[in-house]
Design a protein around this motif. Structure first.
Motif, short mmCIF file in Angstrom:
data_model
loop_
_atom_site.label_atom_id
_atom_site.label_comp_id
_atom_site.label_asym_id
_atom_site.label_seq_id
_atom_site.Cartn_x
_atom_site.Cartn_y
_atom_site.Cartn_z
N ARG A 1 0.83 -1.20 0.00
CA ARG A 1 0.00 0.00 0.00
C ARG A 1 0.87 1.26 0.00
O ARG A 1 2.01 1.24 0.45
CB ARG A 1 -0.90 0.03 1.24
N THR A 2 0.31 2.36 -0.49
CA THR A 2 1.01 3.64 -0.49
C THR A 2 0.71 4.39 0.80
O THR A 2 -0.45 4.71 1.07
CB THR A 2 0.56 4.50 -1.69
N PRO A 3 1.71 4.70 1.61
CA PRO A 3 1.45 5.42 2.86
C PRO A 3 0.86 6.80 2.59
O PRO A 3 1.20 7.45 1.59
CB PRO A 3 2.84 5.55 3.49
N LEU A 4 -0.03 7.24 3.46
CA LEU A 4 -0.57 8.59 3.35
C LEU A 4 0.51 9.59 3.71
O LEU A 4 1.24 9.42 4.68
CB LEU A 4 -1.77 8.76 4.28
N ALA A 5 0.60 10.66 2.92
CA ALA A 5 1.63 11.67 3.15
C ALA A 5 1.12 12.87 3.93
O ALA A 5 1.89 13.54 4.61
CB ALA A 5 2.19 12.15 1.81
N SER A 6 -0.21 13.14 3.84
CA SER A 6 -0.69 14.39 4.41
C SER A 6 -2.16 14.31 4.76
O SER A 6 -2.90 13.44 4.30
CB SER A 6 -0.49 15.53 3.40
N THR A 7 -2.57 15.26 5.59
CA THR A 7 -3.99 15.48 5.85
C THR A 7 -4.25 16.98 5.81
O THR A 7 -3.45 17.77 6.31
CB THR A 7 -4.44 14.90 7.20
#
Length: 295
Positions: free
Chosen positions: A151-157
């Motif tokens: 999976r691609t890790p989340l970079a931002s919110t």
């Protein structure tokens, strides 16, 4: 957000030029902004006014208009169709950051996240993030992406955060810090209220006077907001700064914050915001503002 509505292409060009010349990089847009006009204008400016490689280009999907009705939906089809349409409007083959604009109870989270993964694996996005997720939603999404191999890790919110709205400090900021997400605050000037422009009424040129945006501003025109703006004004007077500089410096320096996203209507407003890069709030001013704005 106002490009294509309250800001025309000529003014947008001036803003983008001033922003990049000042060292700015991140430009954030979405289909929901002026129903795609924001992306269309930005697309015409990339490669002509500023080089594409000088911009970290971010967009979002999951909010839009369908058959004349606003929708909030993050299904795989909606997300990927929205991304493809954004790429066409922007005139690029990929964006640097692709974000789920909202959480959707109608769609399984794993379906939304799978769409973000596919955006990266197909080369249409370099990084992915989320927007307007609560603390538990942020933690669930980020943990899912970390726990499943490949999976691609989340970079931002991307969340609303200002002296007038500090709700994300309870759960979202701790979750983001624990899971390695950068926080991109939207409306760091409290939907314009922290500029002080509403202290004696509603200016005719402001968003508060726009029938389509008044409902966005009105909830923050409260007695509590007035108290915070008064404190902000005292701090600005004492420092010899503008209210905008004090408000932005406060948000910028909060733990976990990467960069506040400003939505200036004019180049003059943008330049006032950019001036904060030369500023550093004294700790006693920060503490005073913390006290008066405590949620």
């Amino acid at each position: 957000m106002g490009w294509g509505r309250t800001t025309d292409e000529h003014d947008a060009s001036d803003q983008l030029t001033a922003f990049v010349e000042a060292g700015g990089t991140l430009v954030d847009t979405a289909y929901a902004y002026a129903d795609g006009a924001s992306e269309t204008i930005l697309g015409r400016l990339l490669g002509t006014v500023v080089p594409r490689e000088d911009v970290v280009l971010a967009t979002k999907a999951g909010v839009g208009v369908r058959r004349g009705q606003r929708f909030f939906e993050t299904s795989r089809r909606t997300m990927l169709d929205g991304l493809d349409a954004s790429l066409r409007r922007l005139g690029v083959d990929h964006v640097d950051l692709f974000q789920a604009h909202v959480w959707s109870d109608a769609v399984p989270l794993e379906e939304t996240l799978a769409a973000l993964d596919h955006a990266v694996s197909s080369g249409r996005a370099a990084y992915v993030g989320i927007s307007n997720y609560t603390g538990w939603q942020t933690a669930q999404a980020a943990t899912w992406q970390r726990a499943v191999p490949g999976r691609t890790p989340l970079a931002s919110t991307q969340m609303e955060y200002s002296l007038l709205n500090r709700g994300i400090e309870h759960e979202v900021l701790p979750a983001a810090r624990a899971l390695g997400l950068g926080v991109l605050p939207w409306s760091p000037l409290g939907r314009g209220v922290l500029t002080g422009k509403y202290r004696t009424g509603t200016p005719s040129s402001s968003r508060g006077a726009d029938p389509q945006l008044a409902g966005f501003v009105d909830p923050l025109l409260t007695e509590r907001s007035s108290t915070i703006v008064q404190a902000l004004s005292r701090a600005a007077d004492g420092l010899g700064w503008s209210l905008v500089e004090v408000a932005l410096a406060w948000v910028r320096d909060r733990p976990g914050v990467v960069a506040p996203i400003v939505g200036a209507r004019t180049t003059k407003q943008l330049e006032e915001s950019l001036a904060v890069e030369e500023r550093s709030l004294p700790s006693e001013i920060t503490a005073a503002l913390d006290d008066v704005s405590a949620p």
